[in-house]
Design a protein around this motif. Structure first.
Motif, mmCIF file in Angstrom:
data_model
loop_
_atom_site.group_PDB
_atom_site.id
_atom_site.type_symbol
_atom_site.label_atom_id
_atom_site.label_comp_id
_atom_site.label_asym_id
_atom_site.label_seq_id
_atom_site.Cartn_x
_atom_site.Cartn_y
_atom_site.Cartn_z
ATOM 1 N N ASP A 473 -1.986 10.628 -9.481
ATOM 2 C CA ASP A 473 -3.061 9.645 -9.536
ATOM 3 C C ASP A 473 -3.837 9.642 -8.217
ATOM 4 O O ASP A 473 -3.249 9.664 -7.143
ATOM 5 N N ASP A 474 -5.175 9.606 -8.309
ATOM 6 C CA ASP A 474 -6.022 9.644 -7.105
ATOM 7 C C ASP A 474 -5.656 8.561 -6.099
ATOM 8 O O ASP A 474 -5.618 8.801 -4.897
ATOM 9 N N ARG A 475 -5.398 7.367 -6.628
ATOM 10 C CA ARG A 475 -5.129 6.248 -5.705
ATOM 11 C C ARG A 475 -3.836 6.465 -4.930
ATOM 12 O O ARG A 475 -3.740 6.143 -3.757
ATOM 13 N N ASP A 478 -4.532 9.109 -2.259
ATOM 14 C CA ASP A 478 -5.327 8.597 -1.147
ATOM 15 C C ASP A 478 -4.499 7.694 -0.228
ATOM 16 O O ASP A 478 -4.623 7.744 0.989
ATOM 17 N N ARG A 479 -3.613 6.904 -0.841
ATOM 18 C CA ARG A 479 -2.793 6.013 -0.022
ATOM 19 C C ARG A 479 -1.811 6.831 0.830
ATOM 20 O O ARG A 479 -1.620 6.564 2.014
#
Ligand SMILES: Nc1ncnc2c1ncn2[C@@H]1O[C@H](COP(=O)(O)OP(=O)(O)OP(=O)(O)O)[C@@H](O)[C@H]1O
Ligand SMILES: [Mg+2]
Length: 505
Positions: A473-475, A478-479
């Motif tokens: 998942d992108d999120r 990124d985290r």
């Protein structure tokens, strides 16, 4: 006509190996032996070059034995090697004057700062493509001249020779007859001009290094001499630094082709063609390869000092795992990193940060963290570092990465390869022959010996064996990247002036 075989000798950081290939790039036999890693003080890393030469002879004899071949069955041998590692030896006796200083060794940091002076770390970058850093050979030569008793005088009398491991192996293989290096290895000394392909007298003067120490610079693929002893009569027909050999072995012959090799450290190289491209985002400019009298092919490189060495560290220094492969099992015993982030700045941070004052950190520790999380954050560190280097490459070249070709020992780790695909958000592919370092050296030597007619014949032999596609998942990605980048900031600036004194510099 009988089959024609080609041998490759890979003198690596942790081991030396010899692989024998047939004319279809199939592996006939492999032999490999480790040598001693010597850590005299924090930040210092040495090898015993005499032991390395003994290992090289053993693995050559071992591989020939396993393949049931004699030296006369070989059309040629190609050499590839750990780069930058520096040895000085007596030209009359062949005896090294000191242990070799390994590329990871940071003892020349104070010297590099001094050489940078007011002009800064990029003082020689226009000519050499490199920032002043302890990584490269030039400062290591200077350290040996300054610190080993009698060495400067002997060097000035012309009694000593310098070499990186390609030079050391070729000199020994030819019974001391041939003192050469190839352009790829020479491009890592900080002493060669990238355009003229010759030692730069101005830089030699600034470093205080006599030219008489230095080998003759030759192309990466031509006959340098003929083997004696274990390779009696075999033409020595190629030499390439290990990362350049992997670039060649991955058939990255066109502008825009890139590969990443996961061994002791990890190195991403991008073919930039006939012109050296200057990086503005922390990459270095280097020679990719040069075939005989052809023009050299240049590359941009993102060098990461510690990746596979972290697995070794967990195994040999921490004792958390018994074999390298166990790191994956341990990392899979937990669902995620449990909040742990590791920045492996054991030799400072190389690309794209170039922070010699950084040292390793593990952050995010809570009572919840266990050894599975530690294994996990160790593996993830390699993926995060790859992402940092890829970002720099995209910025420098303006080309989006569509897929990454990978190779090297760590590609046996599925979890790691998946994590790299996830962090890059791009597919990762591995060829059938994951020993691309040896393959590249064999291919270059085989071109000279006529085992392969041209680059197209080599291209035709590249086959994909595995592919990992991103699924995170992108999120989440990124985290994780954000946390890693915060950890990098914490690793920077850890070393103070008086630490350098404590470390004996
Ligand atoms: N399954 C694995 N998971 C993680 N790391 C691994 C795994 N297998 C091997 N390694 C690491 O990969 C490295 C070995 O890879 P490789 O054989 O390509 O390196 P190398 O060519 O010997 O390195 P060098 O040339 O620098 O000596 C070692 O550092 C080892 O710890
Ligand atoms: Mg290697």
């Amino acid at each position: 006509m009988t089959d024609r075989f080609v041998a490759a000798i890979d003198q690596g950081t942790t081991s030396s190996r010899c692989i024998i290939f047939d004319g279809s790039s199939h592996i006939l036999a492999v032999d490999q032996r480790e040598h001693r890693q010597i850590f005299p003080r924090p930040g210092w890393v040495e090898h015993d070059a005499a032991q390395i030469w003994a290992r090289v002879q053993e693995v050559v004899a071992g591989a020939l034995g396993k393949a049931g071949l004699r030296p006369s069955d070989l059309a040629a041998v190609g050499i590839t090697n750990q780069r930058e590692t520096t040895v000085l030896w007596d030209r009359a006796t062949g005896r090294p004057v000191h242990h070799a200083l390994v590329w990871q060794d940071t003892r020349t940091e104070a010297l590099c700062a001094e050489l940078a002076g007011t002009e800064g770390r990029d003082r020689f970058a226009d000519r050499t493509g490199l920032p002043l850093a302890s990584y490269f050979s030039g400062p290591k030569i200077r350290w040996l001249l300054d610190h080993v008793p009698g060495v400067r005088e002997r060097a000035e009398r012309g009694e000593l020779l310098f070499g990186t491991m390609d030079t050391w192996v070729i000199w020994n293989l030819t019974g001391g007859a041939v003192h050469v290096t190839d352009v790829t290895n020479a491009s890592r000394t900080m002493l060669m001009d990238l355009r003229t392909l010759d030692w730069d007298d101005g830089i030699l003067a600034d470093f205080g290094i006599p030219r008489s120490l230095l080998p003759e610079i030759r192309s990466s693929a031509e006959v340098y001499g003929t083997g004696r002893g274990v390779l009696e009569g075999v033409p020595i027909a190629a030499a390439l630094g290990d990362q350049q050999a992997a670039l060649f072995g991955q058939t990255c012959f066109s502008v825009g082709d890139a590969k990443s090799t996961y061994g002791t450290g990890s190195f991403l190289l991008l073919n930039t063609g006939k012109e050296p491209v200057r990086s503005h985002h922390g990459l270095i400019t280097t020679i990719g390869y040069q075939l005989g009298g052809d023009a050299p092919v240049y590359a941009l490189e993102g060098s990461i000092a510690n990746t596979g060495s972290l697995t070794q560290w967990l195994r040999d220094r921490i004792g958390l795992i018994g074999t390298a492969a166990e790191i994956e099992t341990l990392a899979l015993s937990v669902e995620d990193n449990g909040g742990l982030y590791l920045v492996p700045a054991f030799s400072g941070l190389f690309a794209p940060h170039w922070r010699p004052d950084a040292r390793g950190v593990i952050v995010g520790l809570t009572g919840f963290a266990g050894k599975g999380h530690l294994a996990r954050c160790v593996l993830e560190a390699t993926a995060f570092q790859t992402r940092d280097v890829v970002d720099a490459m995209v910025l420098d070249s303006g080309v989006e990465l569509k897929a990454l070709k990978v190779d090297g020992g760590m590609t046996a780790n599925n979890l790691l390869m998946q994590t790299i695909a996830d962090m890059l958000d791009a597919p990762v592919t591995r060829p059938f022959v994951s020993e691309t370092t040896c393959l590249g050296a064999a291919h270059a030597a085989g071109l000279v010996a006529g085992v392969w007619p041209d680059l197209d014949a080599l291209r035709a032999e590249w086959r994909r064996a595995a592919e990992w596609t991103p699924r995170l998942d992108d999120r989440v990605r990124d985290r994780m990247l954000r946390k890693y980048r915060k950890a990098v900031e914490l690793a920077k600036g850890w070393i103070d002036e008086d630490d350098l004194e404590v470390e004996g510099r």
